[in-house]
Design a protein around this motif. Structure first.
Motif: not given
Lengths: 189, 229
Positions: A26, B83, B107-108, B112, B119, B121
């Motif tokens: 990301v 995102k 938001s991502k 991560s 994963a 957030v």
């Protein structure tokens, strides 16, 4: 040939592992911040919301034309006097850099609060005075922050600015959020 | 030439092996218990639906699986917020009665790491509970288990859906015990010291539409230090 395959297998294993380790999955888009340094070591930044274009939602009971169209805001008596709004937030260059919510409750236990969420930087939670002061502006403080705002405290000022000379005939004006922050470490010096 | 082909096949096999290992990694277990869930000083238990059409408003970049709701809501297409997704929802208490309204920004996270089964957030809840006050809940969520156990199987399924019974905590921080940070805003929460945990209960997920029968639950409890006082 088998040895080459085994070599390739390990190369694939470690190569993919290294790629996943080194390349971020990301990567948030960043724009330069427009910060003014203050004499006390803190800094000041102004965020703005252009109306009506940046208004994503107005949640208020009994609204004839809801924003967005089709919004079914609950009309429970407990929510009377309460209003929640959602906006896109811009920097000084008019670039959208985040989203924000504004909650307002009138009456004796009234409040006005902002949560300003800037994905690449962090989030600010500000509590303002329920009643506006001079020039219909509200003053308040930063209650909490995350990311780069986590260890900062300071003041937040909300002001509605009418833009009579705007090129946009639909323009209602803009909301300016002036944020003056100082690091907790600098503040204790 | 045959050595070159062997090398390429070996590299591909190695990559697939690593990705399969990451996906099936048994060491990344679903979190089902949190200190908040067993707290005896619960401030609030707030339930909501994860299906966009059951929320008041849901918006994202408009190109993701979950479609914005209502149809004419502004999408978050600008690069800085692409995102990010926002949910506005009614919150219900543990008895299913309306308890308030919550706005969740997600938001991502750049932190991560697939190699560690993360994963992540970064999310923030801005919550209003009528008659009680407002609060902010800041958390880091890990969707790895949910993606592996629900989204992956739904995409691989010939019916493009997943049915089952999945329950797990998605909160992994930022507090030391993997709980969310709570900041009081007004009313009874004004100077409260609390932490929170969000869990997901899923029974139906569609690979074409996203969550169908999925509910989130936000448990907010006083921190043990403040409970003792």
């Amino acid at each position: 040939m088998f040895r080459t395959f085994v070599f390739g297998l390990f190369l694939g294993l470690f190569g993919t592992g290294a790629l996943l380790h080194l390349v971020p999955v990301v990567d948030q888009h960043r724009v330069p911040s427009h910060v003014t340094v203050l004499t006390n070591g803190g800094n000041e930044e102004t965020f703005s919301v252009r109306l009506p274009g940046d208004r994503i939602m107005v949640g208020r009971p009994g609204v004839a034309t809801p924003v967005p169209a089709g919004l079914a805001w609950p009309d429970a008596p407990a929510l009377s006097g309460f209003e929640a709004e959602l906006f896109k937030v811009r920097d000084r260059d008019n670039t959208v850099i985040g989203v924000a919510s504004r909650m307002k409750q009138g009456g004796g236990a009234g409040f006005v609060q902002w949560v300003i969420h800037l994905p690449a930087r962090g989030t600010m939670f500000a509590a303002l005075e329920p009643n506006p002061g001079a020039g219909q502006a509200r003053a308040g403080t930063l209650r909490a922050g995350t990311g780069e705002f986590e260890l900062r405290r300071g003041s937040v000022r909300e002001a509605f600015v009418r833009e009579d000379g705007s090129d946009d005939p639909d323009s209602e004006g803009r909301i300016d959020l002036q944020v003056a922050l100082i690091g907790l470490q600098e503040e204790s010096k | 030439m045959k050595y070159f082909i062997s090398l390429v096949v070996g590299i591909l096999a190695g990559s697939v092996l690593l990705l399969a290992g990451l996906y099936l990694n048994p060491f990344v277990a679903r979190q089902s218990l949190s200190p908040v869930a067993v707290s005896d000083d619960m401030l609030a238990v707030l339930d909501y639906s994860l299906a966009p059409s059951e929320s008041l408003l849901f918006t994202n970049d408009g190109e993701s699986l979950r479609k914005p709701y209502p149809l004419k809501v502004q999408e978050l297409w600008e690069p800085a917020i692409q995102k990010t997704w926002v949910t506005v929802t009614e919150l219900a208490n543990a008895r299913g009665e309306p308890a308030g309204v919550g706005i969740k920004f997600s938001s991502k996270s750049e932190k991560s790491r697939p190699l560690r089964g993360e994963a992540l957030v970064d999310s923030v809840w801005h919550i209003y509970l009528p008659g009680r006050g407002t609060l902010l809940v800041q958390q880091v969520e890990n969707y790895w288990s949910l993606l592996r156990d629900i989204v992956g199987p739904a995409r691989l399924s010939s019916s493009d859906s997943w049915r089952g019974n999945w329950h797990g905590s998605i909160t992994v921080g930022p507090e030391a015990l993997g709980t969310a940070r709570v900041v009081g805003g007004s009313g009874e929460f004004d100077s409260v010291s609390a932490e929170a945990m969000e869990s997901v209960n899923a029974t139906v997920y569609s690979a074409l539409e996203g969550p169908v029968a999925m509910h989130g639950s936000l448990n907010i409890a006083r921190t043990s230090e403040s409970s003792a006082q």
